[in-house]
Enzyme design. Structure first.
Site, PDB file in Angstrom:
ATOM      1  N   GLY A  32     -19.235  -2.997  -2.041  1.00 47.90           N
ATOM      2  CA  GLY A  32     -18.833  -3.141  -3.436  1.00 47.90           C
ATOM      3  C   GLY A  32     -19.757  -4.043  -4.228  1.00 47.90           C
ATOM      4  N   GLY A  33     -20.102  -3.653  -5.459  1.00 51.96           N
ATOM      5  CA  GLY A  33     -20.844  -4.509  -6.378  1.00 51.96           C
ATOM      6  C   GLY A  33     -22.345  -4.471  -6.213  1.00 51.96           C
TER       7      GLY A  33
ATOM      8  CE1 TYR B 292      -3.281  -2.787   0.307  1.00 55.21           C
ATOM      9  CE2 TYR B 292      -3.548  -2.300   2.635  1.00 55.21           C
ATOM     10  CZ  TYR B 292      -3.893  -3.027   1.521  1.00 55.21           C
ATOM     11  OH  TYR B 292      -4.856  -4.001   1.623  1.00 55.21           O
TER      12      TYR B 292
END
Length: 291
Positions: A215-216, A62
């Site tokens: 998400g999604g 990250y």
């Protein structure tokens, strides 16, 4: 809001509160480069620990290196009960691409980089991020990838090993090779492919750590979630997190944010009560389709 200290699950050999913190959003845009305001990032980390969070998820890819350095600057010397979980198996390209890094030397170096940037002598948990499908689980042999991590575990540099972005078959294969203490996959109200896996892991006392809690979602699914949230006087994110906590006792959450205010909002989800009617509506989200 301090977390409920009684709601814990054992991660490896350490009890952690089920609502933790994911450090990914502390890096720059696209999880690449430094944040615009490093002081604000460090403030979020300190606020999380002050509120009772004792499970932080991170990775040296990250940034790269950014979130681990921020964690060290903000929190070292670390509280005794703090469990830091990292991931290896990928690296970042100069264009911010996510690139598999599975060679034994790469995995070993990644663990050593995490230790150095965090200022630790041993990692509590190292998740092997499988990259056979870069952003979705895909089949592939985990045995040669786990070997260097097991070797580092024997050297005392890793306490426990987990998996990320793994299929059920890969989890089963890995459990035949070494102790697996957690699985970190994409799962939420709308994305429930891992339902059976979660239940299997719960029976074995293994933690499941979902990411992308919102998400999604289709527009219709988002509408149902928002309606439940409005009825509770809560945000959709709070309701999504509360549902995940209700879903199974082995689920550990690591919602990320770069804002202290948003952190406080996320942590408040631990105290959100869902009625049977709320749960029925939320459970139906996975079967909803867009009109």
């Amino acid at each position: 809001m301090p977390l409920d200290l009684s709601d814990t699950f054992t991660l490896g050999t350490r009890p952690v509160r089920r609502l933790g913190y994911g450090a990914m959003q502390l890096a720059g845009p696209g999880v690449f480069g430094p944040p615009k305001d490093p002081d604000a990032a460090r403030a979020v980390l300190r606020a999380a620990v002050a509120a009772g969070v004792n499970h932080i998820d991170t990775s040296d890819f990250y940034g790269p290196h950014v979130t681990n350095q921020l964690i060290r600057e903000a929190l070292a010397p670390y509280p005794e009960d703090l469990v830091i979980v990292t991931k290896v198996g990928a690296r970042r390209g100069a264009d911010a691409a996510w690139i598999p890094a599975f060679a034994p030397a790469e995995l070993t170096a990644a663990v050593e980089d995490n230790l150095r940037h965090l200022g630790r002598e041993v990692m509590d948990v190292v998740n092997l991020r499988l990259m056979f499908g870069v952003h979705v689980p895909a089949e592939g042999d985990v045995a040669p990838l786990l070997e260097p991590l097991v070797a580092l575990q024997r050297r005392g540099l890793i306490r426990h090993i987990g998996l990320s972005n793994a299929t059920s078959a890969q989890v089963a294969a890995a459990r035949g090779l070494c102790d697996i203490v957690c699985v970190q996959n994409h799962y939420n109200l709308a994305h429930r492919a891992d339902d059976a896996l979660i239940d299997d892991l719960a029976r074995a006392g293994i933690a499941y750590v979902p990411f992308f809690p919102l998400g999604g979602f289709s527009p219709l699914q988002s509408t149902v979630l928002s309606q439940v949230a409005d009825g509770l006087g809560a945000t959709p994110m709070q309701v999504a997190l509360a549902w995940l906590l209700h879903r199974s006792p082995n689920i550990l959450l690591i919602p990320g944010t770069a804002s202290v205010a948003h952190l406080t909002e996320n942590l408040a989800a631990a105290a959100l009560a869902l009625s049977p009617a709320d749960l029925a509506a939320l459970d139906g989200i996975a079967t909803q389709t867009a009109a």
